[in-house]
Motif scaffolding. Sequence first.
Motif, PDB file in Angstrom:
ATOM      1  N   SER A 161      36.852  38.211  32.106  1.00  0.00           N
ATOM      2  CA  SER A 161      37.991  39.055  32.464  1.00  0.00           C
ATOM      3  C   SER A 161      38.490  38.867  33.889  1.00  0.00           C
ATOM      4  CB  SER A 161      37.611  40.527  32.276  1.00  0.00           C
ATOM      5  OG  SER A 161      36.526  40.886  33.118  1.00  0.00           O
ATOM      6  N   LEU A 162      37.783  38.119  34.727  1.00  0.00           N
ATOM      7  CA  LEU A 162      38.155  38.062  36.142  1.00  0.00           C
ATOM      8  C   LEU A 162      39.561  37.513  36.393  1.00  0.00           C
ATOM      9  CD1 LEU A 162      36.023  37.248  39.198  1.00  0.00           C
ATOM     10  CD2 LEU A 162      38.111  35.933  38.837  1.00  0.00           C
ATOM     11  N   ALA A 197      42.527  39.778  38.268  1.00  0.00           N
ATOM     12  CA  ALA A 197      43.203  39.389  39.511  1.00  0.00           C
ATOM     13  C   ALA A 197      44.714  39.335  39.317  1.00  0.00           C
ATOM     14  CB  ALA A 197      42.667  38.053  40.000  1.00  0.00           C
ATOM     15  N   ARG A 198      45.164  38.757  38.193  1.00  0.00           N
ATOM     16  CA  ARG A 198      46.613  38.678  37.949  1.00  0.00           C
ATOM     17  C   ARG A 198      47.218  40.068  37.794  1.00  0.00           C
ATOM     18  NH1 ARG A 198      45.205  33.765  35.103  1.00  0.00           N
ATOM     19  NH2 ARG A 198      44.733  34.920  33.214  1.00  0.00           N
ATOM     20  N   MET A 199      46.520  40.956  37.090  1.00  0.00           N
ATOM     21  CA  MET A 199      47.001  42.325  36.898  1.00  0.00           C
ATOM     22  C   MET A 199      47.108  43.041  38.244  1.00  0.00           C
ATOM     23  SD  MET A 199      47.799  44.670  34.598  1.00  0.00           S
ATOM     24  CE  MET A 199      47.718  46.433  34.270  1.00  0.00           C
ATOM     25  N   ALA A 240      43.414  33.813  44.567  1.00  0.00           N
ATOM     26  CA  ALA A 240      42.296  33.329  45.384  1.00  0.00           C
ATOM     27  C   ALA A 240      42.237  34.065  46.714  1.00  0.00           C
ATOM     28  CB  ALA A 240      42.427  31.824  45.607  1.00  0.00           C
ATOM     29  N   ALA A 241      43.406  34.356  47.307  1.00  0.00           N
ATOM     30  CA  ALA A 241      43.442  35.094  48.573  1.00  0.00           C
ATOM     31  C   ALA A 241      42.955  36.526  48.392  1.00  0.00           C
ATOM     32  CB  ALA A 241      44.855  35.073  49.134  1.00  0.00           C
ATOM     33  N   LEU A 242      43.307  37.145  47.276  1.00  0.00           N
ATOM     34  CA  LEU A 242      42.833  38.498  46.985  1.00  0.00           C
ATOM     35  C   LEU A 242      41.319  38.527  46.818  1.00  0.00           C
ATOM     36  CD1 LEU A 242      43.320  41.493  46.121  1.00  0.00           C
ATOM     37  CD2 LEU A 242      43.661  40.624  43.781  1.00  0.00           C
ATOM     38  N   GLY A 262      36.036  52.348  38.588  1.00  0.00           N
ATOM     39  CA  GLY A 262      35.884  51.530  39.779  1.00  0.00           C
ATOM     40  C   GLY A 262      35.141  50.236  39.545  1.00  0.00           C
ATOM     41  N   GLY A 263      35.333  49.636  38.368  1.00  0.00           N
ATOM     42  CA  GLY A 263      34.803  48.302  38.125  1.00  0.00           C
ATOM     43  C   GLY A 263      35.709  47.246  38.726  1.00  0.00           C
ATOM     44  N   LEU A 264      35.573  46.018  38.265  1.00  0.00           N
ATOM     45  CA  LEU A 264      36.330  44.921  38.853  1.00  0.00           C
ATOM     46  C   LEU A 264      37.837  45.141  38.732  1.00  0.00           C
ATOM     47  CD1 LEU A 264      36.165  42.075  40.173  1.00  0.00           C
ATOM     48  CD2 LEU A 264      36.344  41.134  37.862  1.00  0.00           C
ATOM     49  N   ALA A 265      38.329  45.484  37.541  1.00  0.00           N
ATOM     50  CA  ALA A 265      39.768  45.616  37.325  1.00  0.00           C
ATOM     51  C   ALA A 265      40.355  46.717  38.200  1.00  0.00           C
ATOM     52  CB  ALA A 265      40.053  45.885  35.851  1.00  0.00           C
ATOM     53  N   GLY A 266      39.742  47.901  38.173  1.00  0.00           N
ATOM     54  CA  GLY A 266      40.255  49.006  38.969  1.00  0.00           C
ATOM     55  C   GLY A 266      40.164  48.744  40.457  1.00  0.00           C
ATOM     56  N   ALA A 267      39.052  48.149  40.903  1.00  0.00           N
ATOM     57  CA  ALA A 267      38.861  47.878  42.323  1.00  0.00           C
ATOM     58  C   ALA A 267      39.878  46.866  42.844  1.00  0.00           C
ATOM     59  CB  ALA A 267      37.448  47.368  42.563  1.00  0.00           C
ATOM     60  N   LEU A 268      40.154  45.825  42.062  1.00  0.00           N
ATOM     61  CA  LEU A 268      41.123  44.830  42.520  1.00  0.00           C
ATOM     62  C   LEU A 268      42.526  45.423  42.607  1.00  0.00           C
ATOM     63  CD1 LEU A 268      40.030  41.558  40.663  1.00  0.00           C
ATOM     64  CD2 LEU A 268      39.641  42.197  43.051  1.00  0.00           C
ATOM     65  N   ILE A 269      42.892  46.293  41.675  1.00  0.00           N
ATOM     66  CA  ILE A 269      44.195  46.958  41.749  1.00  0.00           C
ATOM     67  C   ILE A 269      44.274  47.796  43.019  1.00  0.00           C
ATOM     68  CG2 ILE A 269      45.668  48.715  40.690  1.00  0.00           C
ATOM     69  CD1 ILE A 269      44.685  47.673  37.964  1.00  0.00           C
ATOM     70  N   ALA A 270      43.214  48.545  43.324  1.00  0.00           N
ATOM     71  CA  ALA A 270      43.210  49.376  44.527  1.00  0.00           C
ATOM     72  C   ALA A 270      43.371  48.528  45.781  1.00  0.00           C
ATOM     73  CB  ALA A 270      41.928  50.194  44.584  1.00  0.00           C
TER      74      ALA A 270
END
Length: 297
Positions: free
Chosen positions: A287-288, A292-294, A61-63, A14-22
Motif C-alpha cells: 500500500s505504500l 504516498a500518492r493519496m 520520494a521527497a515526502l 494514525g497508520g501509514l496512510a493517515g500519517a502521510l496525509i497529515a
Amino acid sequence: MPASSSCDLAIVGGGLAGALIALAAHARHPALTLRLIERGDRFGGNHLWSFFASDVDDAAAALLAPLVAQRWDGHEVRFPAHARTLAGAYNSITSERLDARLRAALPAEALLTRRQVAACSATAVILHGGERIEARGVIDARGPGDLALLDCGWQKFVGIERTVAGGHGLDRPVVMDATVAQLDGYRFVYCLPFDDRRLFVEDTYYSEDPALDVATVARRIDDYAAAHGWRDGSGNESRPADPPRRESGVLPVVIGGDFEGYWRSGGNRVAKAGARAGLFHPTTGYSLPDAARMALL
C-alpha cells in the motif's frame, strides 16, 4: 458535559496512510488545523515498510525521505534455478521513524493518541466517552472495511530482527529467497541487513485462509537462520529473547468481489484512505505507493 473542539481536517487512524496525509497537508498548508487520531500509544504501530526507488515519483520520494531509516543501492532475488543481483535502490521506513517525524513536524495539539473512535461522519468524529471533534472535513484511514465482501486469498508473514555473532555476510537486501521449501502456497524469505550484525528476517507465504500460526512461522525463521549459520555466541540460532523488532501480518490478495459494497462498508459518506479505501495492490496487499500518492493529492 463531554469536551468538544474543532479543526479544519480530522484524520482518523494514525497508520501509514493517515500519517502521510497529515505530513503532506501540514507541509502544503501550515496554517491548517489538523487532528490525527490514533487508538495506539504511538503512530505507525509496529511496522516496517519497504519500497523500491522506482515505486514512487520524485514528489512522493521527497515526502518519504525524512521517514527512511535505511537505504541500500541494490538488492537480490533467489530462486531454485536462478539468482540475480539488481541495482535498483531499496528503502525501509520504520514505525519509530514515522512517529518521531510526526512529533517533530506537527504541533502537539494535532496529535491525539490513545483515543478510541466511536463514530465519524463527513464533518465530525465522536470519541468513546463522548468527546466530539468538529471538522470541515474528515478522512477515515482506520484500516480495512469488510473484507468478507471481497474474494480474497492471503499473504501472511512473520518477521524477526536478529543479531548475528560474527556477522551475517549480507551487504544488501534479499527481497525474495524462494529457494526455501514451498509450504501451503508460494513461499519466500525476505532479509534486510540493518548493519553488519543486525538482520531482519521475514518468512512470507500465500494461502487460501487468513489463519496465521506465528509460533510455527517463527520456528521456520530459526531453521532458515540455522541453515545459513547465523548463530549467537552460545552456538544457538541468533534470535534474541526479546528481539528489537518482531512483527506479523495478514494481507488480502483480492481476486474479485463486491467492490461497491466494500466501499460502503467503510462508511458510505465519509472520505477514506489506505486499505479502507481499497488503496492497496491486489496481488501483494502493498500500500505504500498508493498512500504516498493519496497524501500528495
